[in-house]
Design an enzyme around this catalytic site. Structure first.
Site, PDB file in Angstrom:
ATOM      1  N   HIS A 162      44.338 -22.958  -3.885  1.00 43.61           N
ATOM      2  CA  HIS A 162      44.748 -21.570  -4.084  1.00 43.61           C
ATOM      3  C   HIS A 162      46.082 -21.524  -4.822  1.00 43.61           C
ATOM      4  CE1 HIS A 162      41.948 -19.641  -0.990  1.00 43.61           C
ATOM      5  NE2 HIS A 162      41.893 -18.855  -2.052  1.00 43.61           N
ATOM      6  N   CYS A 200      36.377 -17.382  -2.187  1.00 47.17           N
ATOM      7  CA  CYS A 200      36.999 -18.709  -2.295  1.00 47.17           C
ATOM      8  C   CYS A 200      36.489 -19.645  -1.203  1.00 47.17           C
ATOM      9  CB  CYS A 200      38.517 -18.586  -2.223  1.00 47.17           C
ATOM     10  SG  CYS A 200      39.246 -17.735  -3.640  1.00 47.17           S
ATOM     11  N   GLU A 214      43.369 -26.736  -0.205  1.00 47.67           N
ATOM     12  CA  GLU A 214      42.705 -26.338   1.036  1.00 47.67           C
ATOM     13  C   GLU A 214      42.082 -27.554   1.711  1.00 47.67           C
ATOM     14  OE1 GLU A 214      42.906 -23.473   2.359  1.00 47.67           O
ATOM     15  OE2 GLU A 214      43.672 -22.255   0.704  1.00 47.67           O
TER      16      GLU A 214
END
Length: 212
Positions: free
Chosen positions: A165, A141, A78
Site C-alpha cells: 500500500h 486491495c 502487507e
C-alpha cells in the site's frame, strides 16, 4: 525473476490513483528482475478475471500488487489477506459486498510469501517512511492479495505474491492539511527498493511488529 506489478484505477470519485501512477514509472528492469505492468480495475468482480488471464498467458515468478491507502503516511508491504469482502464504499461497478467470503473453499487467510520484512527495511533504508502492515483492509486491495494467495494454494504452487500500500500523493489532498501524503517520486523510489529486496533468501528476522 519475472515479476508482474499491478496498480489500480482511480476510485471513490478521484481522478488519480498513485498506485498505478507509480507503477508506470518503475523501470522495466529492477536489479535482477524483469518487470511487466498491469492496470487493474477497482472492481471486485473484474480483478480476478484479469489476474487469472495474466497468469495463464505468461510465466510469472512473482505477482506484486500496489494499492492506495489514503490516510497512511508510510509505504506499507502487507503481511496477510483475509477471506472477506466488506466494502465501506461501492467499487467502480457500484458493487458493495458486505461480509462475503472471497472464496468459499479458501483458507481463512493467506500470508504473502515474499520477504516482507526485508522489503520494508529496504524502504526505510532509503530514508522513507516504511512499515509492515498486518491489515490490507476489506476492500479490493485485500481481495486481490487474498485471490493471489488462493491461486498459489490451489493452482500455482511456485507462485510468489505480495501487496504494497502507498499513501496519497500531494495532488489528492488539496485543502486537507491534516491528511498525510508522499511525493510520487518518493513512492517510486520506495517501491523500487522493495522490489530490489526480493530474492530467494529467507526473510529478515527483525522486530517490525506492532503493539496494537
Amino acid at each position: 525473476m519475472h515479476i508482474l506489478v499491478t496498480g489500480f484505477a482511480p476510485f471513490d470519485n478521484q481522478d488519480i490513483n498513485p498506485s498505478w501512477e507509480a507503477v508506470t514509472q518503475l523501470e522495466d528492469i529492477i536489479g535482477t528482475h524483469t518487470i511487466d505492468k498491469l492496470k487493474l480495475p477497482t472492481s471486485f468482480k473484474k480483478v480476478d478475471t484479469m489476474i487469472n488471464k495474466a497468469l495463464a498467458s505468461n510465466h510469472y515468478d512473482i505477482v506484486l500488487s500496489i494499492g492506495q491507502a489514503g490516510g497512511r503516511s508510510a509505504i506499507t508491504p502487507e503481511r496477510v489477506a483475509i477471506n472477506i469482502d466488506d466494502a465501506r464504499i461501492p467499487d467502480n461497478d457500484d458493487f458493495q459486498p458486505i461480509d462475503q467470503a472471497i472464496h468459499l473453499d479458501g483458507a481463512p487467510a493467506y500470508f504473502s510469501n515474499l520477504p516482507v520484512k526485508a522489503m520494508t527495511q529496504s524502504i526505510i533504508n532509503q530514508g522513507l517512511p516504511g512499515a509492515l502492515s498486518n491489515s490490507a483492509g476489506t476492500f479490493v486491495c485485500n481481495h486481490v492479495l487474498y485471490h493471489l494467495g488462493y491461486l498459489q494454494d490451489k493452482h500455482y504452487p511456485l507462485l510468489r505474491f505480495g501487496f504494497i500500500h502507498v499513501p496519497y500523493i500531494p495532488e489528492q489532498i488539496d485543502g486537507k492539511s491534516d491528511t498525510p501524503s508522499m511525493t510520487l517520486e518518493n513512492i517510486v523510489t520506495g517501491l523500487t527498493a522493495a522490489i530490489e529486496a526480493i530474492s530467494d533468501d529467507d526473510d529478515l528476522r527483525i522486530a517490525l511488529g506492532t503493539t496494537e
